[in-house]
Write a protein that holds these residues in place. Structure first.
Motif, mmCIF file in Angstrom:
data_model
loop_
_atom_site.group_PDB
_atom_site.id
_atom_site.type_symbol
_atom_site.label_atom_id
_atom_site.label_comp_id
_atom_site.label_asym_id
_atom_site.label_seq_id
_atom_site.Cartn_x
_atom_site.Cartn_y
_atom_site.Cartn_z
ATOM 1 N N VAL A 81 -62.158 -22.200 -7.573
ATOM 2 C CA VAL A 81 -63.869 -23.034 -8.114
ATOM 3 C C VAL A 81 -64.540 -22.805 -6.788
ATOM 4 N N SER A 140 -65.295 -25.769 -17.957
ATOM 5 C CA SER A 140 -64.982 -24.635 -18.017
ATOM 6 C C SER A 140 -64.030 -24.233 -17.820
ATOM 7 N N LYS A 157 -67.009 -28.938 -13.777
ATOM 8 C CA LYS A 157 -65.952 -27.408 -13.343
ATOM 9 C C LYS A 157 -64.995 -27.795 -13.925
ATOM 10 N N ASP A 182 -70.150 -20.266 -14.926
ATOM 11 C CA ASP A 182 -69.669 -20.368 -13.732
ATOM 12 C C ASP A 182 -69.149 -18.232 -13.553
ATOM 13 N N CYS A 206 -63.381 -21.319 -15.798
ATOM 14 C CA CYS A 206 -62.790 -20.009 -14.621
ATOM 15 C C CYS A 206 -61.611 -19.856 -14.019
#
Length: 483
Positions: free
Chosen positions: A335, A364, A361, A205, A366
Motif C-alpha cells: 500500500v 480498503s 488503508k 486507493d 486495495c
C-alpha cells in the motif's frame, strides 16, 4: 532436464515480479552472535536440512517462470572469507558494513538455488561474529523467512525447547448479542455505511496506485539522484526499546505499525529539516533557525502488507502444507502511503496522522486487489510499470514480528537480527524487526543520496523519546488528579 532436476510449481505473481529484469530484488539478513561461529557446524546442519525445504533446493527454470528441484552442493552456498583480524580489530563494524555493501552490488547465481550465507568471525560493537544470509525475494517474503529462521532456533534458556510461537490474529470487531430493535436498525445502517466506505476507499486507493505511475514524488535530499540501481547500498542498524513502543501503542489505542509509521514521519521531517538547513547555509541564506522545510513536499512510501489471515510467525510445516491459510511464499502486497512532512510542536501529532492514514488503508481492499492486478499487468504489460512505480516513490517500509525471546541458532546465542532488501530503485528503505525486548531498525540507503543514515536513526530515537515523555507526563497528571 537432468535426472537431478524435476519441474515443480510455477512462480507466484509476486515471485515473478521480484525476479523480473530491472526489479531483481534480494533480502539480506544479518544475524549477530554473542560468540564466534564454527563454520563446520553450519555446513553440517545445512547438509542435513536444506533438502527438507523445497525453495532452498530449487532453482529457476530457463524461462524464469517455474521452480526446478535440483541437487544442492552446500559448499557452493557458504562463504567464510579469510580475514586479517589484526587489520580490522579496531573497526569491526566498518569491515562488516563494507562487506555487506559490496554484496549489494552482486546478484545471486540463477543456475543454482538463490541463496547464500557469509560467515564473518569479526568482533563488532554489538556482536562477536556476524552471519550474513542473502536469498532472492522470490523465495519468500519476510514472514516466510522469519518463520524458517525461528524453526531452526531454540530457546537460550533451554536449548532443547523450541521458541514460543505467539498467536497473532487480525483485529476483529465484535458486536453485542443483546441488541434491541433499535440497536439492530443502527447496526444495519452502520453496516451499509461501512460497505459504501469500503468500496469508496478501495476505488480511491486504486486510482492513487495508478497515479503513482505518472506522478513523481518531490525531489528532496532523500531522493535526489535516486534510481541508479548499480550503486552499492549501505545498511545501518540500531535498536530501540520494544516496551517503549508498546507503551505508546497502548496509550494511544493504536497498533505497533501505527506507532512505527508515526515515528518514521516525525524522524524524516526532522532529518529533512536538517538537510534543507544545511543547504541554506551553503547557499549563504537561512530560512529559519527552526523550520527550513519548503511547502508542499510530496513523499510517498510503499508499505508491505501481509495478506495472510494468520500474520505472525508460523510453524514452517503448516506453511508448506497444501491448502494452508498461512502458506509459504510471497503472499504480501504493497500500500502506498503519503507522508506528512512538517515540524510539530506536539510530538503526538505525527502519531495521530499516521493512525488516521492507516485506519483508512485498513478499511480498503486495495492491498488484496493489488495482488491480483500484479499478475494481470505482468502478463499484459511486463514489469516496466512496476519499475516506474518504484522510481516515482521515495521509500519502502516494512515491519516483521521476530522471536519473542532470546534464541540460539545451532547452539550460537543470537545478539540481534537485522533484515533489509536491495535491488529496488528507492534511495531509502526502513525495515523494523522485533527481537525479544528490542525493536531493530535497519535503514538501507544509497550513500550518494543519503550519506548519514545514522542521523535518521538518531531522529527516530529522539522522536520516540519525545512521544513517550509526553504521554508519561499526561499519565502522571491524570493519576495525580485522581490519586
Amino acid at each position: 532436464m537432468t535426472k537431478e532436476e524435476v519441474e515443480e510449481e510455477p512462480l507466484s505473481p509476486m515471485a515473478r515480479l521480484f525476479q523480473s529484469p530491472g526489479i531483481d530484488n534480494c533480502i539480506v539478513t544479518m544475524i549477530g552472535f554473542k560468540a564466534k561461529i564454527n563454520p563446520d557446524i553450519i555446513l553440517d546442519e545445512l547438509k542435513q536440512n536444506v533438502s527438507k525445504h523445497p525453495r532452498f533446493c530449487s532453482k529457476l527454470s530457463d524461462d524464469g517462470a517455474r521452480w526446478m528441484k535440483t541437487k544442492v552442493n552446500v559448499e557452493d552456498h557458504v562463504f567464510v572469507p579469510d580475514i586479517d583480524l589484526h587489520e580490522i580489530n579496531k573497526d569491526g563494524d566498518g569491515f562488516v558494513d563494507d562487506y555487506v555493501s559490496r554484496l549489494t552490488l552482486s546478484t545471486l547465481e540463477k543456475s543454482r538455488p538463490l541463496w547464500d550465507i557469509h560467515i564473518l568471525n569479526v568482533k563488532t560493537s554489538k556482536a562477536e561474529a556476524v552471519s550474513v544470509m542473502r536469498c532472492h525475494h522470490s523465495l519468500g517474503d519476510g514472514m516466510s523467512l522469519m518463520s524458517l529462521l525461528v524453526a531452526c532456533t531454540r530457546k537460550t534458556s533451554d536449548l532443547k525447547e523450541f521458541p514460543t510461537i505467539p498467536t497473532i490474529k487480525r483485529r476483529e470487531k465484535t458486536m453485542s448479542h443483546r441488541l434491541g430493535n433499535k440497536g439492530w436498525f443502527l447496526l444495519s445502517i452502520n453496516a451499509v455505511y461501512s460497505a459504501v466506505k469500503l468500496i469508496w476507499n478501495t476505488i480511491v486507493d486504486l486510482l492513487l496506485v495508478l497515479a503513482i505511475s505518472f506522478l513523481k514524488d518531490t525531489e528532496t535530499p532523500i531522493s535526489e539522484g535516486a534510481g541508479f540501481r548499480n550503486n552499492a547500498k549501505r545498511l545501518y542498524h540500531q535498536t530501540v526499546s520494544l516496551d517503549d513502543i508498546k507503551f505508546i501503542k497502548n496509550a494511544m489505542n493504536m497498533t505497533i505499525n501505527d506507532v512505527l509509521l508515526g515515528v518514521t514521519q516525525a524522524a524524516l521531517s526532522r532529518y529533512l529539516n536538517q538537510r534543507y538547513g544545511n543547504k541554506d547555509v551553503e547557499a549563504g541564506t537561512t530560512i529559519s533557525d527552526l523550520n527550513n522545510l519548503p511547502g508542499r513536499i510530496r513523499i510517498r512510501a510503499g508499505i508491505m502488507v501481509n495478506l495472510r489471515q494468520e500474520i505472525g510467525i508460523q510453524p514452517v510445516a503448516d506453511m508448506l502444507a497444501k491448502g494452508s491459510k498461512c502458506r509459504w511464499g510471497n503472499y504480501d502486497s504493497t500500500v502506498f502511503v503519503p507522508f506528512t512532512i512538517s515540524l510539530e510542536t506536539n510530538p503526538l501529532v505525527p502519531l495521530l496522522k499516521a493512525k488516521s492514514i492507516m485506519d483508512r488503508k485498513k478499511h480498503s481492499l486495495c492491498a488484496a486487489m493489488n495482488y491480483s492486478v500484479i499478475e494481470f499487468i505482468l502478463n499484459n504489460f511486463g514489469p516496466k510499470v512496476f519499475k516506474r512505480t518504484c522510481s516515482n516513490t521515495t521509500a519502502i517500509l516494512s515491519n516483521i514480528v521476530g522471536p519473542v525471546e532470546e534464541v540460539s541458532l545451532h547452539g550460537n546465542h543470537i545478539a540481534y537480527i537485522a533484515l533489509s532488501t536491495y535491488g529496488h530503485s528507492q534511495a531509502l528503505s526502513i525495515h523494523f524487526i522485533s527481537y525479544a525486548e528490542e525493536m531493530g531498525i535497519t535503514i538501507t540507503v544509497d550513500p550518494a543520496v543519503i550519506p548519514d543514515p545514522h542521523n535518521i536513526c538518531d531522529e527516530m530515537e529522539e522522536s520516540l523519546k519525545a512521544m513517550k515523555d509526553t504521554l508519561s507526563t499526561k499519565s502522571d497528571r491524570f493519576f495525580g488528579m485522581h490519586g
